[in-house]
Write an enzyme that holds these catalytic residues in place. Structure first.
Site, PDB file in Angstrom:
ATOM      1  N   GLU A 162       0.835  -1.201   0.000  1.00  0.00           N
ATOM      2  CA  GLU A 162       0.000   0.000   0.000  1.00  0.00           C
ATOM      3  C   GLU A 162       0.876   1.261   0.000  1.00  0.00           C
ATOM      4  O   GLU A 162       0.820   2.080   0.931  1.00  0.00           O
ATOM      5  CB  GLU A 162      -0.948   0.013   1.195  1.00  0.00           C
ATOM      6  CG  GLU A 162      -2.021  -1.037   1.088  1.00  0.00           C
ATOM      7  CD  GLU A 162      -3.104  -0.918   2.157  1.00  0.00           C
ATOM      8  OE1 GLU A 162      -2.863  -0.251   3.180  1.00  0.00           O
ATOM      9  OE2 GLU A 162      -4.185  -1.484   1.974  1.00  0.00           O
ATOM     10  N   GLU A 319      -6.477  -7.527  -0.677  1.00  0.00           N
ATOM     11  CA  GLU A 319      -6.866  -7.524   0.740  1.00  0.00           C
ATOM     12  C   GLU A 319      -8.305  -7.052   0.871  1.00  0.00           C
ATOM     13  O   GLU A 319      -8.704  -6.094   0.203  1.00  0.00           O
ATOM     14  CB  GLU A 319      -6.047  -6.499   1.535  1.00  0.00           C
ATOM     15  CG  GLU A 319      -4.644  -6.838   1.865  1.00  0.00           C
ATOM     16  CD  GLU A 319      -4.010  -5.709   2.697  1.00  0.00           C
ATOM     17  OE1 GLU A 319      -4.736  -4.991   3.417  1.00  0.00           O
ATOM     18  OE2 GLU A 319      -2.789  -5.552   2.600  1.00  0.00           O
TER      19      GLU A 319
END
Ligand code: GAL
Length: 681
Positions: A162, A319
């Site tokens: 991320e 995710e």
């Protein structure tokens, strides 16, 4: 179509098995004693897991000191997973630098606009522009890639984690140096920069590059173009890091696909993902639900936007959560059925993998109350049974793997630069929310049962009969031309308030708003009329507007007025207009109508294009329809948006998931997803 690189993720490392949808999680074995690992692999097999992301936060474990390496444990994990038939999306482990590195080099730590250092102790405490960080990170990438390049479990590389989640804006001295270089490359000369930034204003003229700083905390509003360029630069700095890691991976393992997990969800806007997508071999995204009235619309919207960023090609959900997260103010558990429905909604929008954070719920650390595939209660739990059930469903959907999005009649243009520019400070209102406006249009279309594709700037607009461009604030001359051509060639364009106002330097197009689109829309606005919080105005079609109004004059009789203001200072003046142009039209909606108002207006905007719902009337609003298309067929996903059972008649096709009743109607239980296959035509 599945690219060779993606197929590795879908088929597993041996490349023999038929492609299927991948299923898995982040796997953090370093948090557990060795004897748990074998049970992990056994349970993964029970759940139908095919791939796990390993090593995301393992830097301190892999490299305990500047010149010491500990790969033994990871070798064993890789071997165990491979023996269990599970592929590994191996992380480059650079997301969270270890204490020895930040102690020796505190100059890698990010600095806020106020000049505060973000200290170690959490994660992602690094400056994207730090040469020292870059050197250490790339050394780690090279070690890991060299060690595992031939490991049979390796199916993909997972760069960092991320990127930009916690460190997107860094105002340090490294950032200042890199920002100046970026500006030199963009503008060439100081004169060009002074012009673009409008530095004649407030005595801001620069006479030396060294005088330029990031927009640090200032006495009043920093220069708007400086702020905008800093956003562009910050996204580019992270992209640059991604590319630097990717180059090493490609050099060492040219046949292994590289990805990094994006965060298309909620308000994450710092990273210009459409601009990053071309740098990786397949797009991955993380998504977490924020409970609220539009929460599942938001999930669908985000997944749809990821599909747009991936240009309609399959992507990976890297995710999401099986149940509660740990970082909202109240962390709500998912209801029965949510886990499967949320997952399959991503698949409906093009995901070829469904992965969770994380495999086994942590016993310690900041995320110990975050759900996982194996909860604290263990495998004897409803949650684990739901996880295994989803594994079986994904297996049944194997033919879907590799299929692409089939273009919808309606497109919604999502423009990152307009998002950034429209929400800057010192504007007519600080209440404007770009993403919310786009989401409201999407929700209204869902409520009408009309399929829509989120598309990003640069996409082929001609695929859509109707194109909605909410708050398209920044319109450079080239984009204005593209939109004009789109309408002239038969497209029906719908533009909203505060659009077409500035060029790429954030300079206003003069002569009356919306300068860049004035002729196309056949309107002229002399003054904006933002509304106070809580204030609203009535339109003569019985909808209500909030946030914004415009004082509109129509150019001539060729511009039709679809609705007037009935109340407020602009009472009697146009609120919604449409002008025919070439074979198409261009409409303007000057106020924020919200989901209900848009739902009532939209049929009139869709009508000239002949667009309506593809669903039978009783399913409109309660069912979301998406279509994927590939060599194995056309796949129709019907998602029950409600908590009631919905029956959908008249939908033929082979049922891959779900059931029909005796009359042949599809039966969608509460929050259930049905998948049909029709022949590819
Ligand atoms: C993501 C992150 C994961 C985990 C997860 C929790 O932002 O990539 O490591 O922290 O959130 O929801």
């Amino acid at each position: 179509m599945i690219s060779t690189l993606q197929s590795r993720m879908l088929r597993g490392a041996d490349g023999d098995a038929a492609p299927r949808l991948a299923y898995g999680a982040d796997y953090n074995p370093e948090q557990w004693p060795r004897d748990v690992w074998e049970e992990d692999v056994r349970l993964m097999q029970e759940a139908g897991v095919t791939v796990v992301s390993v090593g995301i936060f393992s830097w301190a474990r892999i490299q305990p000191g500047p010149d010491t390496w500990d790969f033994g444990w990871l070798d064993e994990v890789m071997d165990l997973l491979h023996a269990g038939g599970i592929g590994v999306d191996l992380a480059t482990a650079t997301a969270s630098p270890p204490p020895w590195l930040t102690t020796a080099h505190p100059e890698i730590l990010p600095v806020t606009a106020n000049g505060e250092t973000l200290w170690p102790g959490a994660r992602q405490h690094w400056r994207p522009t730090s040469p020292v960080f870059r050197e250490h990170a790339l050394r780690l990438v090279r070690e890991i890639a060299g060690r595992y390049k031939d490991h049979p479990a390796l199916v993909a590389w997972h760069v960092s984690n991320e990127l930009g989640c916690h460190n997107v804006y860094d105002y340090s001295d490294d950032a200042a140096r890199a920002f100046r270089l970026w500006l030199r490359a963009r503008y060439g000369t100081l004169d060009a920069l002074n012009h673009a930034w409008g530095t004649a204003f407030w005595s801001q003229r620069y006479s030396d590059w060294e005088q330029i700083l990031p927009p640090r905390l200032a006495a009043s509003h920093p220069n708007p173009t400086q702020q905008l360029d800093f956003k562009r630069f910050s996204s580019d700095a992270l992209k640059d890091h991604l590319v630097a890691e990717r180059e090493i991976l490609r050099e060492i393992t040219p046949g292994v696909p590289v990805t990094t997990n994006f965060m298309v969800m909620g308000g994450t806007k710092g990273m210009n993902y459409p601009d990053w997508a071309g740098e990786i071999d397949f797009v991955s995204n993380d998504h977490y639900v924020h409970p609220g009235p539009q929460d599942r619309d938001e999930l669908s919207f985000s997944a749809n936007l990821v599909s747009g960023i991936a240009s309609g090609r399959p992507w990976f959900l890297m995710e999401h959560s099986t149940s509660a997260v740990n970082w909202q103010s109240v962390n709500v558990a998912k209801r029965p059925g949510d886990l499967a429905r949320d997952s399959l909604l991503h698949v409906a929008h093009g995901a070829d993998a469904v992965c969770f954070f994380q495999w086994r719920q942590s016993a310690a650390g900041a995320e110990k109350y975050h759900s996982a595939m194996v909860p604290h209660a263990g495998a004897d739990s409803d949650l684990f049974r739901a996880v295994a059930d989803l594994g079986a469903k994904l297996k049944a959907l194997a033919p879907v793997a590799g299929s692409e999005r089939e273009a919808a009649a309606v497109g919604i243009l999502y423009d990152w630069e307009s998002w950034w520019a429209s929400e800057q400070d010192s504007h007519p209102t600080s209440l404007l929310d770009y993403r919310q406006e786009a989401l409201d249009w999407y929700s209204a279309l869902l409520a009408l049962g009309v399929r829509a594709d989120l598309v990003t700037t640069g996409a082929d607009l001609s695929r859509h009969q109707v194109l909605v461009a909410p708050v398209l604030h920044m319109v450079p001359a080239g984009l204005a031309k593209d939109l004009t051509r789109y309408a002239e060639q038969g497209g029906h364009l719908v533009i909203t308030y505060f659009s077409g106002v500035v060029d790429e330097n954030d300079h206003v197009w003069l002569g009356g708003y919306p300068g860049a689109l004035r002729d196309l829309l056949g309107i002229r606005i002399e003054e904006f009329g933002p509304l106070l919080a809580g204030e609203s105005v009535e339109l003569d079609d019985s909808t209500r507007g909030t946030l914004w109004t415009d004082r509109i004059t129509v150019a001539d009789g060729a511009t039709d007025v679809l609705a007037h203001y009935r109340s407020g200072v602009h009472a009697g003046r146009p609120a919604v207009t449409r002008r025919s142009t070439g074979d198409g039209s261009a409409s303007y909606v000057s106020t924020r109508l919200g989901v209900d108002g848009l739902r009532s207006l939209l049929p009139r905007l869709l009508e000239p294009a002949g667009v309506s719902s593809e669903l039978p009337s009783q399913a409109r609003g309660s069912v979301e329809l998406t279509v994927r298309r590939g060599p194995e067929g056309r796949f129709l996903f019907l998602v029950n948006r409600t908590d009631e059972t919905v029956r959908v008649p008249g939908f033929d096709g082979e049922v891959l998931l779900g059931a029909r009743d005796a009359e042949g109607s599809l039966v969608l239980g509460p929050r259930e997803v049905v998948v049909l296959r029709r022949p590819a035509v």
